[in-house]
Design a protein around this motif. Structure first.
Motif, mmCIF file in Angstrom:
data_model
loop_
_atom_site.group_PDB
_atom_site.id
_atom_site.type_symbol
_atom_site.label_atom_id
_atom_site.label_comp_id
_atom_site.label_asym_id
_atom_site.label_seq_id
_atom_site.Cartn_x
_atom_site.Cartn_y
_atom_site.Cartn_z
ATOM 1 N N ASP A 174 0.084 48.387 38.323
ATOM 2 C CA ASP A 174 0.423 49.764 38.645
ATOM 3 C C ASP A 174 0.677 50.516 37.341
ATOM 4 O O ASP A 174 1.247 49.978 36.405
ATOM 5 C CB ASP A 174 1.682 49.778 39.512
ATOM 6 C CG ASP A 174 1.956 51.137 40.117
ATOM 7 O OD1 ASP A 174 1.255 52.095 39.777
ATOM 8 O OD2 ASP A 174 2.892 51.233 40.926
ATOM 9 N N ALA B 98 4.067 62.075 36.914
ATOM 10 C CA ALA B 98 3.541 61.687 38.229
ATOM 11 C C ALA B 98 2.116 62.215 38.412
ATOM 12 O O ALA B 98 1.245 61.515 38.934
ATOM 13 C CB ALA B 98 4.456 62.202 39.332
ATOM 14 N N ALA B 99 1.862 63.428 37.949
ATOM 15 C CA ALA B 99 0.519 64.008 38.068
ATOM 16 C C ALA B 99 -0.487 63.238 37.217
ATOM 17 O O ALA B 99 -1.625 62.996 37.642
ATOM 18 C CB ALA B 99 0.544 65.477 37.655
ATOM 19 N N GLN C 289 -0.201 60.072 36.321
ATOM 20 C CA GLN C 289 -0.391 58.772 36.967
ATOM 21 C C GLN C 289 -1.384 58.882 38.109
ATOM 22 O O GLN C 289 -2.267 58.034 38.265
ATOM 23 C CB GLN C 289 0.945 58.233 37.470
ATOM 24 C CG GLN C 289 1.876 57.804 36.362
ATOM 25 C CD GLN C 289 3.200 57.300 36.892
ATOM 26 O OE1 GLN C 289 3.304 56.911 38.055
ATOM 27 N NE2 GLN C 289 4.209 57.274 36.049
ATOM 28 N N ALA C 290 -1.260 59.934 38.891
ATOM 29 C CA ALA C 290 -2.178 60.143 40.011
ATOM 30 C C ALA C 290 -3.598 60.352 39.497
ATOM 31 O O ALA C 290 -4.564 59.853 40.091
ATOM 32 C CB ALA C 290 -1.723 61.341 40.845
ATOM 33 N N GLN C 291 -3.724 61.069 38.392
ATOM 34 C CA GLN C 291 -5.039 61.315 37.806
ATOM 35 C C GLN C 291 -5.672 60.005 37.319
ATOM 36 O O GLN C 291 -6.856 59.762 37.536
ATOM 37 C CB GLN C 291 -4.895 62.305 36.654
ATOM 38 C CG GLN C 291 -6.195 62.829 36.110
ATOM 39 C CD GLN C 291 -5.967 63.914 35.056
ATOM 40 O OE1 GLN C 291 -4.845 64.120 34.575
ATOM 41 N NE2 GLN C 291 -7.021 64.597 34.700
ATOM 42 N N ARG D 191 -4.935 56.941 38.427
ATOM 43 C CA ARG D 191 -5.254 56.151 39.621
ATOM 44 C C ARG D 191 -6.548 56.636 40.269
ATOM 45 O O ARG D 191 -7.400 55.838 40.664
ATOM 46 C CB ARG D 191 -4.118 56.228 40.635
ATOM 47 C CG ARG D 191 -2.940 55.390 40.293
ATOM 48 C CD ARG D 191 -1.956 55.332 41.474
ATOM 49 N NE ARG D 191 -0.711 54.781 41.017
ATOM 50 C CZ ARG D 191 0.364 55.506 40.703
ATOM 51 N NH1 ARG D 191 0.345 56.807 40.816
ATOM 52 N NH2 ARG D 191 1.451 54.917 40.288
ATOM 53 N N ALA D 192 -6.713 57.939 40.374
ATOM 54 C CA ALA D 192 -7.923 58.505 40.983
ATOM 55 C C ALA D 192 -9.160 58.183 40.140
ATOM 56 O O ALA D 192 -10.218 57.834 40.676
ATOM 57 C CB ALA D 192 -7.777 60.015 41.153
#
Length: 72
Positions: free
Chosen positions: A2, A15-16, A18-20, A22-23
């Protein structure tokens, strides 16, 4: 792995971000750790960086030659 648990990252990710990550990893079908490793290695072997390094070496060599020619 992760992104939150990536101990080797020199800066924390929002957080943004991390999401980027992950995507982006999901879009390549790779796990996050493999995606990050590949991205880092690709950046480390960037041909543009090699070209910059060669340019620096060329300038240093030419500057040395100019100084020697001036001293004659």
């Amino acid at each position: 792995m992760d992104v939150d648990q990536a101990q080797s990252l020199p800066v924390p990710l929002t957080a943004a971000q991390q999401a980027q990550v992950r995507a982006a990893a999901a879009s390549t079908g790779k796990p996050v750790d493999v995606f990050l490793r590949d991205a880092v290695l690709e950046a480390a072997y960037d041909p543009f960086l090699d070209a910059l390094e060669q340019a620096v070496n060329t300038i240093i060599r030419q500057a040395d030659q100019i100084q020697h020619n001036y001293a004659r």
